[in-house]
Design an enzyme around this catalytic site. Structure first.
Site, PDB file in Angstrom:
ATOM      1  N   HIS A 128       0.916  -1.240  -0.101  1.00  0.00           N
ATOM      2  CA  HIS A 128       0.138  -0.071  -0.270  1.00  0.00           C
ATOM      3  C   HIS A 128       1.016   1.366   0.208  1.00  0.00           C
ATOM      4  CE1 HIS A 128       0.140   0.057   4.451  1.00  0.00           C
ATOM      5  NE2 HIS A 128       0.106   1.379   4.295  1.00  0.00           N
ATOM      6  N   ASP A 138       0.229  -7.496   1.769  1.00  0.00           N
ATOM      7  CA  ASP A 138       0.519  -6.305   1.770  1.00  0.00           C
ATOM      8  C   ASP A 138       1.978  -6.227   1.738  1.00  0.00           C
ATOM      9  OD1 ASP A 138       0.541  -3.524   1.549  1.00  0.00           O
ATOM     10  OD2 ASP A 138      -0.231  -3.201   3.926  1.00  0.00           O
ATOM     11  N   SER A 175       3.751   2.876   8.042  1.00  0.00           N
ATOM     12  CA  SER A 175       3.691   1.832   7.164  1.00  0.00           C
ATOM     13  C   SER A 175       4.743   1.450   6.410  1.00  0.00           C
ATOM     14  CB  SER A 175       2.546   2.451   6.111  1.00  0.00           C
ATOM     15  OG  SER A 175       1.236   2.395   6.582  1.00  0.00           O
TER      16      SER A 175
END
Length: 246
Positions: free
Chosen positions: A63, A107, A200
């Protein structure tokens, strides 16, 4: 569901959705170059973390994908050039072929550097796991993400958090129907300590192995809503095969 990433809007880094917060919450200052495998992904500003797994490859979250990534290694204060940094452009970014942007299953992304990094005491690779980590294992999570569970405060220097891997049952209870076999939860069900926006793609390292990638969660450091991480042990074969063929 929130993912821990930023949008640049009118030159400012903005976290989304609007009700979410930003970086490692409840952690501590790591200390300069004490996490030598941690990288910052930069596109004019820091937007995600990543982990150096050899001199030319970085693991991050799918992502976090965007074009024109510059990988910044050897960083501590990301707003000051301190002299130990290496800035290397990405030559290719390879998102896992089964990544689902709705569920965030798979992911994971590999980034190849245009030139090999110079490995030293401040820039070093982290080992991939040979087996999956069990519940209760203590891990180190790091990043330059938001440090507040409500509101925003982005740090200049790298922040760290020690947190345990939670049981699959606790994880699935926290997020019914959302946890796949490629995810695990880590953190504290009582809240107060968590990864957040801007973290992230960054590392979760347990016993010297890269076991997780910062992926998603509901808010940051909220009670009964721990952080959710990509389970790296499921991808070691894919990582090795992808590197070998690229």
């Amino acid at each position: 569901m929130k993912t821990f990433i930023f949008l640049a809007l009118l030159g400012a880094a903005v976290a989304f959705p609007v009700d979410d917060d930003d970086k490692i919450v409840g952690g501590y200052t790591c200390g300069a170059n004490t996490v030598p495998y941690q990288v910052s992904l930069n596109s004019g500003y820091h937007f995600c973390g990543g982990s150096l797994i050899n001199s030319q490859w970085v693991v991050s979250a799918a992502h976090c994908y965007k074009s024109g990534i510059q990988v910044r290694l050897g960083e501590d204060n990301i707003n000051v050039v301190e002299g130990n940094e290496q800035f290397i452009s990405a030559s290719k970014s390879i998102v896992h072929p089964s990544y689902n942007s709705n569920t965030l299953n798979n992911d994971i992304m590999l980034i190849k550097l245009k030139s090999a990094a110079s490995l030293n005491s401040r820039v070093a690779s982290i080992s991939l796991p040979t087996s999956c980590a069990s519940a209760g294992t203590q891990c180190l999570i790091s990043g330059w993400g938001n440090t507040k569970s409500s509101g925003t405060s982005y740090p200049d220097v790298l922040k760290c958090l020690k947190a345990p891997i939670l049981s699959d049952s606790s994880c699935k209870s926290a997020y019914p129907g959302q946890i796949t076999s490629n995810m695990f939860c880590a953190g504290y069900l009582e809240g107060g300590k968590d990864s957040c926006q801007g973290d992230s793609g960054g590392p979760v390292v347990c016993s010297g192995k890269l076991q997780g990638i910062v992926s998603w969660g509901s808010g940051c450091a909220q009670k009964n809503k721990p952080g959710v991480y990509t389970k790296v042990c499921n991808y070691v074969s894919w990582i090795k095969q992808t590197i070998a063929s690229n």
